[in-house]
Scaffold this active site. Structure first.
Site, PDB file in Angstrom:
ATOM      1  N   ASP A  94       0.860  -1.172   0.000  1.00  0.00           N
ATOM      2  CA  ASP A  94       0.000   0.000   0.000  1.00  0.00           C
ATOM      3  C   ASP A  94       0.902   1.229   0.000  1.00  0.00           C
ATOM      4  O   ASP A  94       2.056   1.166   0.431  1.00  0.00           O
ATOM      5  CB  ASP A  94      -0.893  -0.030   1.240  1.00  0.00           C
ATOM      6  CG  ASP A  94      -2.012   0.983   1.180  1.00  0.00           C
ATOM      7  OD1 ASP A  94      -2.058   1.757   0.203  1.00  0.00           O
ATOM      8  OD2 ASP A  94      -2.832   1.011   2.103  1.00  0.00           O
ATOM      9  N   SER A  95       0.391   2.333  -0.469  1.00  0.00           N
ATOM     10  CA  SER A  95       1.209   3.543  -0.582  1.00  0.00           C
ATOM     11  C   SER A  95       1.449   4.214   0.761  1.00  0.00           C
ATOM     12  O   SER A  95       2.323   5.066   0.886  1.00  0.00           O
ATOM     13  CB  SER A  95       0.538   4.538  -1.521  1.00  0.00           C
ATOM     14  OG  SER A  95      -0.657   5.027  -0.933  1.00  0.00           O
ATOM     15  N   GLY A  96       0.649   3.872   1.759  1.00  0.00           N
ATOM     16  CA  GLY A  96       0.752   4.533   3.057  1.00  0.00           C
ATOM     17  C   GLY A  96      -0.200   5.689   3.217  1.00  0.00           C
ATOM     18  O   GLY A  96      -0.297   6.277   4.298  1.00  0.00           O
ATOM     19  N   GLY A  97      -0.938   6.032   2.157  1.00  0.00           N
ATOM     20  CA  GLY A  97      -1.855   7.168   2.229  1.00  0.00           C
ATOM     21  C   GLY A  97      -2.871   7.026   3.339  1.00  0.00           C
ATOM     22  O   GLY A  97      -3.071   7.943   4.143  1.00  0.00           O
ATOM     23  N   PHE A  98      -3.515   5.872   3.418  1.00  0.00           N
ATOM     24  CA  PHE A  98      -4.555   5.675   4.428  1.00  0.00           C
ATOM     25  C   PHE A  98      -3.974   5.772   5.833  1.00  0.00           C
ATOM     26  O   PHE A  98      -4.572   6.369   6.735  1.00  0.00           O
ATOM     27  CB  PHE A  98      -5.230   4.314   4.228  1.00  0.00           C
ATOM     28  CG  PHE A  98      -6.312   4.033   5.224  1.00  0.00           C
ATOM     29  CD1 PHE A  98      -7.570   4.592   5.079  1.00  0.00           C
ATOM     30  CD2 PHE A  98      -6.083   3.214   6.321  1.00  0.00           C
ATOM     31  CE1 PHE A  98      -8.583   4.350   6.010  1.00  0.00           C
ATOM     32  CE2 PHE A  98      -7.079   2.962   7.255  1.00  0.00           C
ATOM     33  CZ  PHE A  98      -8.330   3.534   7.089  1.00  0.00           C
ATOM     34  N   ASP A 148      -2.612   8.272  -2.411  1.00  0.00           N
ATOM     35  CA  ASP A 148      -3.971   8.787  -2.542  1.00  0.00           C
ATOM     36  C   ASP A 148      -4.430   9.427  -1.250  1.00  0.00           C
ATOM     37  O   ASP A 148      -3.793   9.293  -0.209  1.00  0.00           O
ATOM     38  CB  ASP A 148      -4.942   7.654  -2.928  1.00  0.00           C
ATOM     39  CG  ASP A 148      -5.081   6.617  -1.813  1.00  0.00           C
ATOM     40  OD1 ASP A 148      -4.062   6.276  -1.173  1.00  0.00           O
ATOM     41  OD2 ASP A 148      -6.197   6.137  -1.564  1.00  0.00           O
ATOM     42  N   GLN A 190     -11.116   6.965  -5.961  1.00  0.00           N
ATOM     43  CA  GLN A 190     -11.719   7.513  -4.751  1.00  0.00           C
ATOM     44  C   GLN A 190     -13.068   8.145  -5.102  1.00  0.00           C
ATOM     45  O   GLN A 190     -13.593   7.946  -6.183  1.00  0.00           O
ATOM     46  CB  GLN A 190     -10.766   8.506  -4.095  1.00  0.00           C
ATOM     47  CG  GLN A 190      -9.537   7.872  -3.452  1.00  0.00           C
ATOM     48  CD  GLN A 190      -9.863   7.061  -2.204  1.00  0.00           C
ATOM     49  OE1 GLN A 190     -10.985   7.093  -1.678  1.00  0.00           O
ATOM     50  NE2 GLN A 190      -8.877   6.322  -1.701  1.00  0.00           N
ATOM     51  N   GLY A 217     -11.228   3.708  -0.286  1.00  0.00           N
ATOM     52  CA  GLY A 217     -12.189   4.550   0.406  1.00  0.00           C
ATOM     53  C   GLY A 217     -13.542   3.931   0.642  1.00  0.00           C
ATOM     54  O   GLY A 217     -14.513   4.648   0.896  1.00  0.00           O
ATOM     55  N   ASP A 267      -8.201  -7.666   0.407  1.00  0.00           N
ATOM     56  CA  ASP A 267      -7.307  -7.790   1.560  1.00  0.00           C
ATOM     57  C   ASP A 267      -8.019  -7.248   2.783  1.00  0.00           C
ATOM     58  O   ASP A 267      -8.932  -6.419   2.672  1.00  0.00           O
ATOM     59  CB  ASP A 267      -6.013  -7.009   1.346  1.00  0.00           C
ATOM     60  CG  ASP A 267      -6.182  -5.533   1.687  1.00  0.00           C
ATOM     61  OD1 ASP A 267      -5.759  -5.132   2.787  1.00  0.00           O
ATOM     62  OD2 ASP A 267      -6.745  -4.789   0.867  1.00  0.00           O
ATOM     63  N   CYS A 305     -13.357 -27.727   7.820  1.00  0.00           N
ATOM     64  CA  CYS A 305     -12.031 -27.149   7.589  1.00  0.00           C
ATOM     65  C   CYS A 305     -10.937 -28.203   7.736  1.00  0.00           C
ATOM     66  O   CYS A 305     -10.986 -29.031   8.645  1.00  0.00           O
ATOM     67  CB  CYS A 305     -11.790 -26.002   8.563  1.00  0.00           C
ATOM     68  SG  CYS A 305     -10.206 -25.166   8.332  1.00  0.00           S
ATOM     69  N   CYS A 307      -7.574 -27.293   7.931  1.00  0.00           N
ATOM     70  CA  CYS A 307      -6.332 -26.627   8.320  1.00  0.00           C
ATOM     71  C   CYS A 307      -5.691 -27.349   9.502  1.00  0.00           C
ATOM     72  O   CYS A 307      -6.323 -28.186  10.173  1.00  0.00           O
ATOM     73  CB  CYS A 307      -6.593 -25.156   8.667  1.00  0.00           C
ATOM     74  SG  CYS A 307      -7.329 -24.863  10.297  1.00  0.00           S
ATOM     75  N   CYS A 310      -7.711 -27.079  12.845  1.00  0.00           N
ATOM     76  CA  CYS A 310      -8.938 -27.873  12.947  1.00  0.00           C
ATOM     77  C   CYS A 310      -8.671 -29.374  12.959  1.00  0.00           C
ATOM     78  O   CYS A 310      -9.451 -30.142  13.532  1.00  0.00           O
ATOM     79  CB  CYS A 310      -9.884 -27.510  11.799  1.00  0.00           C
ATOM     80  SG  CYS A 310     -10.637 -25.874  11.994  1.00  0.00           S
ATOM     81  N   HIS A 336      -5.992 -20.477  11.206  1.00  0.00           N
ATOM     82  CA  HIS A 336      -7.301 -20.974  10.784  1.00  0.00           C
ATOM     83  C   HIS A 336      -8.078 -19.906  10.018  1.00  0.00           C
ATOM     84  O   HIS A 336      -8.618 -20.167   8.941  1.00  0.00           O
ATOM     85  CB  HIS A 336      -8.126 -21.430  11.985  1.00  0.00           C
ATOM     86  CG  HIS A 336      -9.578 -21.586  11.653  1.00  0.00           C
ATOM     87  ND1 HIS A 336     -10.081 -22.703  11.010  1.00  0.00           N
ATOM     88  CD2 HIS A 336     -10.635 -20.738  11.823  1.00  0.00           C
ATOM     89  CE1 HIS A 336     -11.382 -22.539  10.797  1.00  0.00           C
ATOM     90  NE2 HIS A 336     -11.741 -21.363  11.291  1.00  0.00           N
TER      91      HIS A 336
END
Length: 374
Positions: A94-98, A148, A190, A217, A267, A305, A307, A310, A336
């Site tokens: 991520d660009s770090g904007g948020f 952004d 945005q 956003g 994500d 599941c 995994c 589980c 999990h």
């Protein structure tokens, strides 16, 4: 020749859903895909070898956090983020904007960039679109996000328009200094919850989108139905030849609803965050294992599941681990939950390829206990 390409394998006949493959320098990514979040060069509680074992194809790290600690120059000296964290599959940063807007103790947002006080030590920093690109070039991620400005739900139309148009200006500046074929630059759409701003942003963003684009956003406080409505309105205008990434969204229902509306990549920190609080995602809905109801429950979290958690541990054991503060509890639940979302995305893809997506979604909702939105 570009080192990035995207091919749609199959399009669902009844919705915007599609199954594809994104080719990158560090491997192929089958979409739709859930991407585990490793903000500070580590997915909390899960080792890289275990991430591979549960099916992770790509992970995220964050420009802001890594710039603050340990520093992007240090990571560059280490050979880049892949070598630094021992991950040989694709990485998105991520660009770090948020984070600049949400975490910084003080920020001053202007057309030039953002001046802010670090949440770590209070030191003053300035990130411009050019600086964000420099940091991400140093990190060496496969996919790097443009810088952004994100606005929160409740922002006025004027505030949202100003931020959206500033994001477009910053995108132009990002593109002018992005100079490597080894990293794909994804621009970010945005516009908050305003349809005309979203469409304006998308139309002006598309010319900069060479390998993929992101929708930012959303999932910042607005009702889910409002988010779905925005995605519905944007669907007809997306380019077909590149992946679409819905940033910061990754709950089970949102993955399904997003896929139905043409989204390919997701994500979210949800999986590991709720795990640290003793909550598990299962095919029957969420389970808060720290609760007393599971004190003598010697069954696995989810009978469907496969995994490691589980197959080997019971709710009673996990409850004990969580309630006594053992790291193993958070680690097992993190593994999990992450596996659950990875497997869900895989199963959604299989449903698209098999032509039974609607039936799959209906069955999932009936068991999971969430109201369907189609």
């Amino acid at each position: 020749m570009s080192k990035f390409s995207f091919e749609v394998i199959k399009q669902d006949a009844e919705s915007g859903a599609r199954a594809g493959i994104l080719h990158t320098p560090h491997g192929d990514i089958e979409t739709p895909i859930y991407m585990p979040v490793g903000t500070q060069a580590s997915v909390k509680g899960i080792l890289p070898k275990d991430l591979k074992e549960i099916g992770a194809q790509i992970i995220l790290s964050n420009t802001y956090h890594l710039h603050m600690r340990p520093g992007d120059e240090l990571i560059k000296k280490a050979g880049g983020l892949h070598k630094f964290m021992n991950w040989d599959k694709p990485i998105l940063t991520d660009s770090g904007g948020f984070q600049v807007f949400s975490l910084a103790k003080l920020n001053d947002i202007k057309d030039e960039g953002v001046k802010f006080r670090s949440h770590v030590d209070g030191s003053i920093h300035m990130i411009t679109p050019e600086k964000a690109m420099e940091i991400e070039h140093n990190l060496g991620s496969d996919i790097m996000m443009a810088f952004d400005q994100c606005t929160e739900y409740g922002a006025t139309y004027e505030e949202s328009r100003t931020a959206m148009r500033r994001t477009l200006d910053w995108l132009d500046r990002c593109s002018k200094v992005h100079d490597t074929e080894n990293q794909a630059l994804f621009p970010i759409v945005q516009g908050n919850v305003f349809s005309d701003l979203r469409k304006e942003s998308l139309m002006h963003t598309i010319p900069y989108a060479k390998h993929g684009l992101a929708i930012g956003g959303l999932s910042v406080g607005e009702p889910k139905q409002m988010m779905y409505s925005i995605l519905d309105e944007m669907l007809p205008y997306y380019p077909e030849n590149m992946p679409r990434y819905l940033m910061g969204v990754g709950s089970p229902d949102c993955i399904i609803e997003g896929v139905l509306r043409g989204i390919d990549m997701f994500d979210c920190v949800l999986a590991t965050r709720i795990a640290r609080n003793g909550t598990a995602l299962t095919s029957r809905g969420r389970i808060v294992v720290r609760n007393g109801a599971y004190k003598e429950d010697f069954t696995p979290l989810d009978p469907e599941c496969d995994c490691y958690c589980c197959k080997n541990y019971t709710k009673a054991y996990l409850r004990h681990m969580v309630n006594v503060g053992e790291m193993a509890g958070a680690m097992l639940l993190s593994m999990h939950n992450t596996h659950f979302l990875l497997k869900l995305a895989h199963n959604v893809r299989e449903a698209i390829l098999g032509g039974y997506l609607r039936d799959f979604a209906k069955d999932f909702y009936e068991k999971y206990g969430t109201e369907k939105n189609f």
